[in-house]
Motif scaffolding. Structure first.
Motif, PDB file in Angstrom:
ATOM      1  N   ASN A  25       0.832  -1.204   0.000  1.00  8.76           N
ATOM      2  CA  ASN A  25       0.000   0.000   0.000  1.00  8.76           C
ATOM      3  C   ASN A  25       0.865   1.253   0.000  1.00  8.76           C
ATOM      4  N   ILE A  26       1.967   1.220   0.749  1.00 10.28           N
ATOM      5  CA  ILE A  26       2.880   2.369   0.770  1.00 10.28           C
ATOM      6  C   ILE A  26       3.499   2.584  -0.602  1.00 10.28           C
ATOM      7  N   LEU A  27       3.919   1.507  -1.262  1.00  7.00           N
ATOM      8  CA  LEU A  27       4.521   1.619  -2.591  1.00  7.00           C
ATOM      9  C   LEU A  27       3.541   2.175  -3.616  1.00  7.00           C
ATOM     10  N   LEU A  28       2.252   1.926  -3.419  1.00  6.07           N
ATOM     11  CA  LEU A  28       1.244   2.439  -4.354  1.00  6.07           C
ATOM     12  C   LEU A  28       1.146   3.963  -4.318  1.00  6.07           C
ATOM     13  N   PHE A  29       1.662   4.583  -3.278  1.00  2.69           N
ATOM     14  CA  PHE A  29       1.698   6.046  -3.229  1.00  2.69           C
ATOM     15  C   PHE A  29       2.794   6.611  -4.118  1.00  2.69           C
ATOM     16  N   PHE A  30       3.593   5.727  -4.703  1.00  2.57           N
ATOM     17  CA  PHE A  30       4.658   6.137  -5.626  1.00  2.57           C
ATOM     18  C   PHE A  30       4.463   5.407  -6.948  1.00  2.57           C
ATOM     19  N   PRO A  31       3.452   5.798  -7.726  1.00  2.14           N
ATOM     20  CA  PRO A  31       3.122   5.094  -8.980  1.00  2.14           C
ATOM     21  C   PRO A  31       4.311   5.026  -9.935  1.00  2.14           C
ATOM     22  N   GLY A  32       4.570   3.825 -10.392  1.00  3.58           N
ATOM     23  CA  GLY A  32       5.714   3.626 -11.268  1.00  3.58           C
ATOM     24  C   GLY A  32       7.031   3.810 -10.555  1.00  3.58           C
ATOM     25  N   GLY A  33       7.008   3.837  -9.229  1.00  3.75           N
ATOM     26  CA  GLY A  33       8.222   4.047  -8.460  1.00  3.75           C
ATOM     27  C   GLY A  33       8.663   5.486  -8.413  1.00  3.75           C
ATOM     28  N   LYS A  34       7.753   6.402  -8.754  1.00  3.49           N
ATOM     29  CA  LYS A  34       8.094   7.831  -8.809  1.00  3.49           C
ATOM     30  C   LYS A  34       7.186   8.623  -7.879  1.00  3.49           C
ATOM     31  N   SER A  35       7.694   9.741  -7.417  1.00  4.19           N
ATOM     32  CA  SER A  35       6.908  10.621  -6.564  1.00  4.19           C
ATOM     33  C   SER A  35       6.080  11.565  -7.431  1.00  4.19           C
ATOM     34  N   VAL A  36       4.777  11.595  -7.186  1.00  2.22           N
ATOM     35  CA  VAL A  36       3.876  12.462  -7.949  1.00  2.22           C
ATOM     36  C   VAL A  36       3.029  13.271  -6.970  1.00  2.22           C
ATOM     37  N   SER A  38      -0.145  14.488  -4.915  1.00  2.00           N
ATOM     38  CA  SER A  38      -1.158  13.660  -4.254  1.00  2.00           C
ATOM     39  C   SER A  38      -2.427  13.529  -5.090  1.00  2.00           C
ATOM     40  N   GLY A  39      -2.744  14.549  -5.865  1.00  2.00           N
ATOM     41  CA  GLY A  39      -3.930  14.495  -6.705  1.00  2.00           C
ATOM     42  C   GLY A  39      -3.804  13.553  -7.878  1.00  2.00           C
ATOM     43  N   HIS A  40      -2.586  13.099  -8.159  1.00  2.00           N
ATOM     44  CA  HIS A  40      -2.343  12.194  -9.283  1.00  2.00           C
ATOM     45  C   HIS A  40      -2.197  10.741  -8.841  1.00  2.00           C
ATOM     46  N   ILE A  41      -2.419  10.482  -7.568  1.00  2.00           N
ATOM     47  CA  ILE A  41      -2.374   9.117  -7.055  1.00  2.00           C
ATOM     48  C   ILE A  41      -3.750   8.488  -7.222  1.00  2.00           C
ATOM     49  N   THR A  42      -3.776   7.249  -7.665  1.00  2.00           N
ATOM     50  CA  THR A  42      -5.032   6.538  -7.888  1.00  2.00           C
ATOM     51  C   THR A  42      -5.917   6.585  -6.644  1.00  2.00           C
ATOM     52  N   GLN A  43      -7.185   6.842  -6.852  1.00  2.00           N
ATOM     53  CA  GLN A  43      -8.118   7.063  -5.749  1.00  2.00           C
ATOM     54  C   GLN A  43      -8.168   5.906  -4.764  1.00  2.00           C
ATOM     55  N   GLN A  44      -8.155   4.670  -5.265  1.00  2.00           N
ATOM     56  CA  GLN A  44      -8.291   3.513  -4.380  1.00  2.00           C
ATOM     57  C   GLN A  44      -7.111   3.358  -3.418  1.00  2.00           C
ATOM     58  N   VAL A  45      -5.969   3.956  -3.752  1.00  2.00           N
ATOM     59  CA  VAL A  45      -4.814   3.892  -2.857  1.00  2.00           C
ATOM     60  C   VAL A  45      -5.134   4.590  -1.539  1.00  2.00           C
ATOM     61  N   TRP A  46      -5.925   5.671  -1.624  1.00  2.00           N
ATOM     62  CA  TRP A  46      -6.269   6.463  -0.446  1.00  2.00           C
ATOM     63  C   TRP A  46      -7.290   5.756   0.458  1.00  2.00           C
ATOM     64  N   TYR A  47      -7.821   4.633   0.020  1.00  2.00           N
ATOM     65  CA  TYR A  47      -8.734   3.869   0.878  1.00  2.00           C
ATOM     66  C   TYR A  47      -7.961   3.013   1.885  1.00  2.00           C
TER      67      TYR A  47
END
Length: 201
Positions: A25-36, A38-47
């Protein structure tokens, strides 16, 4: 094997699964292994399906299961095994909490896999926008389109699918282990710590 010892084995199995889910779940906050942003993180990650559902809510039953083997409650009404039976009964409630937590993670993961990741998409070769281009769920078999449709972050689709798939599988395993403990807890409550043997074994 005594029900308390079997519960301890289940607890030992649940702990690493919970840790893996939290890390995913923590890794999903860094899509593609990159820092983006917060508004560009997939919504379901925030659940926080992996952190809360398969992580925090799974720690409690795991710790309870680990402690059942060494439960030395003094008993009640002069019956030494009464305390152990009550402990096994209470473990059923914690197992139910684990099933709910893992089930939540499984649902979030399944929705995320079907919905696809959020990424930067070019529309009609004129402008770019962050959106969910795979929200209809038909992208899983069309791997060649992933990099063409999602411009940034690079590799976000495979990252998204891999981590949420791990969360899905881990959640299903956790649900199965907690369901097994429900049966084990019932047996321990009815038969004592060791069916066919002494309760103090």
């Amino acid at each position: 094997m005594c029900s308390g010892g079997f519960a301890k084995c289940l607890g030992i199995s649940l702990m690493p699964l919970a840790i893996v889910c939290v890390l995913c779940n923590i890794l999903l906050f860094f899509p593609g292994g990159k820092s983006v942003e917060s508004g560009h993180i997939t919504q379901q990650v925030w659940y926080f399906g992996g952190i809360l559902g398969s992580g925090v809510l799974m720690i409690f039953p795991a710790l309870v299961f680990l402690g059942l083997k060494n439960n030395d409650c003094c008993g009640c009404c002069g019956n030494e095994s009464c305390g152990r039976r009550f402990a096994m009964l209470s473990s059923i409630l914690f197992a139910a909490v684990g099933v709910v937590g893992a089930g939540y993670s499984v649902i979030v993961s399944a929705v995320a896999i079907n919905h696809g990741p959020q990424c930067l998409v070019r529309f009609n070769d004129t402008y770019e926008q962050w959106s969910y281009p795979f929200s209809n769920g038909d992208y899983l078999s069309n791997t060649t389109a992933w990099s063409k449709i999602c411009l940034e972050p690079a590799g976000v689709v495979s990252w998204h699918l891999s981590l949420f798939s791990v969360l899905l599988v881990m959640g299903l395993i956790q649900m199965a282990l907690c369901a097994v403990q429900v049966v084990n807890g019932l047996l321990g409550c009815l038969c004592g710590d060791c069916c066919g043997g002494s309760d103090g074994a």
